[in-house]
Design a protein around this motif. Structure first.
Motif, PDB file in Angstrom:
ATOM      1  N   THR A 293       7.993 -17.202 -17.395  1.00 60.62           N
ATOM      2  CA  THR A 293       9.399 -17.529 -17.159  1.00 60.62           C
ATOM      3  C   THR A 293      10.080 -16.476 -16.303  1.00 60.62           C
ATOM      4  OG1 THR A 293       9.487 -18.683 -19.287  1.00 60.62           O
ATOM      5  CG2 THR A 293      11.580 -18.058 -18.288  1.00 60.62           C
TER       6      THR A 293
ATOM      7  N   VAL B  61       2.608 -17.033  -6.492  1.00 54.70           N
ATOM      8  CA  VAL B  61       2.662 -18.319  -7.187  1.00 54.70           C
ATOM      9  C   VAL B  61       1.269 -18.737  -7.642  1.00 54.70           C
ATOM     10  CG1 VAL B  61       3.220 -20.762  -6.954  1.00 54.70           C
ATOM     11  CG2 VAL B  61       4.716 -19.043  -5.914  1.00 54.70           C
TER      12      VAL B  61
ATOM     13  N   VAL C   2       6.764 -22.693  -5.276  1.00 52.87           N
ATOM     14  CA  VAL C   2       7.472 -22.458  -6.538  1.00 52.87           C
ATOM     15  C   VAL C   2       7.588 -23.739  -7.346  1.00 52.87           C
ATOM     16  CG1 VAL C   2       9.642 -21.675  -7.565  1.00 52.87           C
ATOM     17  CG2 VAL C   2       8.727 -20.509  -5.558  1.00 52.87           C
TER      18      VAL C   2
ATOM     19  N   ARG D  74       8.834 -16.842 -12.670  1.00 51.67           N
ATOM     20  CA  ARG D  74       9.366 -18.064 -12.068  1.00 51.67           C
ATOM     21  C   ARG D  74      10.844 -17.908 -11.724  1.00 51.67           C
ATOM     22  NH1 ARG D  74      10.077 -22.871 -16.018  1.00 51.67           N
ATOM     23  NH2 ARG D  74      11.862 -21.521 -16.519  1.00 51.67           N
ATOM     24  N   ASP D  75      11.618 -17.322 -12.650  1.00 48.74           N
ATOM     25  CA  ASP D  75      13.047 -17.136 -12.383  1.00 48.74           C
ATOM     26  C   ASP D  75      13.268 -16.201 -11.197  1.00 48.74           C
ATOM     27  OD1 ASP D  75      13.547 -18.794 -14.509  1.00 48.74           O
ATOM     28  OD2 ASP D  75      14.065 -17.174 -15.913  1.00 48.74           O
TER      29      ASP D  75
ATOM     30  N   LEU E 266       5.149 -24.436 -10.133  1.00 47.94           N
ATOM     31  CA  LEU E 266       5.301 -23.791 -11.437  1.00 47.94           C
ATOM     32  C   LEU E 266       5.907 -24.762 -12.441  1.00 47.94           C
ATOM     33  CD1 LEU E 266       6.573 -20.261 -10.329  1.00 47.94           C
ATOM     34  CD2 LEU E 266       4.248 -20.929 -10.967  1.00 47.94           C
ATOM     35  N   ARG E 267       6.899 -25.523 -12.007  1.00 49.62           N
ATOM     36  CA  ARG E 267       7.481 -26.529 -12.897  1.00 49.62           C
ATOM     37  C   ARG E 267       6.502 -27.674 -13.138  1.00 49.62           C
ATOM     38  NH1 ARG E 267      12.470 -25.478 -14.315  1.00 49.62           N
ATOM     39  NH2 ARG E 267      13.729 -24.048 -13.043  1.00 49.62           N
TER      40      ARG E 267
ATOM     41  N   GLU F  30      12.511 -18.152  -8.006  1.00 49.80           N
ATOM     42  CA  GLU F  30      13.555 -19.126  -7.712  1.00 49.80           C
ATOM     43  C   GLU F  30      14.827 -18.445  -7.209  1.00 49.80           C
ATOM     44  OE1 GLU F  30      13.969 -21.357 -11.299  1.00 49.80           O
ATOM     45  OE2 GLU F  30      12.355 -22.766 -10.775  1.00 49.80           O
TER      46      GLU F  30
END
Length: 329
Positions: free
Chosen positions: A100, A135, A298, A103-104, A301-302, A107
């Protein structure tokens, strides 16, 4: 009992994750160190004896408690014991904070922070990695972590629980994975009694056998909830080249399921992976060691988060159906 034990353990773990520094994990490290210090004399048979003591004794204790609670007190306390063991061995929150945070940072456009978090997570030098490689490595490490912390535990727990052995499988799987890292050639644990090559080989070979079926069940789960044909094709192609590479099977199926190009350390042959290498070397792996697919972004990742959670839902639905069939039968 298995379905409800897993469900309660996952819910509790989401609400209150196990702390990174806890007496149980510290005790397991002390146990592994004590076993290697007292039984690892350097010969092949000594390595297997040390491995068996370290990995098999705790599950036997867990099984004894399970049977005692089930036969002398009742199933509610046996269920609570299963939930407690699964809470320790099973869960996303034991590694998801790393995912997390990275990823944050990506982003938000903060690649430097993402590199720092990746380096802290994996204890490597990631200062020169480009954004796409950050990534890619996060995808690979996260998928393998999800497999080892969730799906592999689910597989072994479900199989042995169906045989009446309670939570033994969860403990066996996690301990086998732990000692393969703790005693492995890349272990960064510094002790006065380092593991012998015999012990390292024993733990690695045993882990390969124990993880063989769970890795393929995880790959199949990703194929079912993702792009099935591409996932199966990636799995088949990789398995032909590296038949004993369990992590590579999981990553090859992941790459096909979400159409992303992966090609890190776990997608290489074991002879290559045995050499000491860091992320900066992994980033230069050629096309021959990579899967087909789009360059990592990115957004992937989701996609992998959705892939993992859909797989969990499939596992729980399957367990629920098996539980219902057993109750009705």
């Amino acid at each position: 009992m298995s379905f409800f034990a897993i469900l309660f353990a996952l819910l509790i773990e989401q609400a209150r994750p196990l702390a990174r520094s806890n007496p149980i994990h510290a005790g397991l490290r002390a146990w592994a160190l004590s076993v290697s210090r007292n039984f690892d004399a350097g010969q092949a048979q000594h390595g297997w004896v040390a491995w068996a003591l370290a990995v098999l004794v705790p599950p036997l204790f867990v099984l004894a408690v399970h049977w005692a609670l089930l036969h002398f007190i009742g199933w509610p306390l046996a269920l609570a014991w299963n939930v407690a063991v699964l809470y320790i061995t099973l869960g996303f929150r034991q590694f998801s904070h790393h995912f997390t945070g990275i990823r944050d940072a990506l982003e938000d456009g903060d690649a430097a922070e993402a590199r720092a978090r990746l380096a802290s997570w994996r204890q490597v030098d990631a200062s020169e990695l480009p954004r796409s490689e950050i990534v890619r490595h996060v995808l690979e490490y996260s998928v393998i972590a999800a497999h080892r912390h969730v799906f592999g535990v689910l597989a072994w727990y479900s199989v042995l629980a169906a045989l009446g052995l309670g939570p033994t499988g969860a403990v066996l799987y996690r301990l086998a994975e732990f000692v393969s890292r703790y005693w492995g050639p890349r272990s960064r644990v510094v002790t006065s009694h380092p593991p012998s090559p015999s012990l390292q080989r024993a733990s690695e070979r045993a882990w390969t056998v124990i993880d063989w079926l769970p890795a393929r069940l995880t790959a199949l789960s990703f194929a079912v909830v993702g792009s099935f044909e591409e996932a199966i094709e990636g799995w088949r192609f990789h398995a032909q080249r590296f038949p004993n590479d369990n992590d590579g099977v999981v990553l090859a199926a992941t790459a096909g399921a979400i159409n992303v190009r992966l090609g890190g350390e776990a997608l290489r042959s074991r002879s290559d992976a045995a050499a000491p290498q860091g992320l900066e070397v992994d980033a230069d792996i050629g096309d021959s060691a990579s899967t087909p697919g789009r360059e990592p972004e990115v957004g992937h990742l989701r996609s992998v988060v959705g892939l993992v959670w859909r797989s969990v839902v499939v596992w729980m639905l399957l367990l629920a159906l098996l539980t219902l069939a057993r109750l009705l039968g």
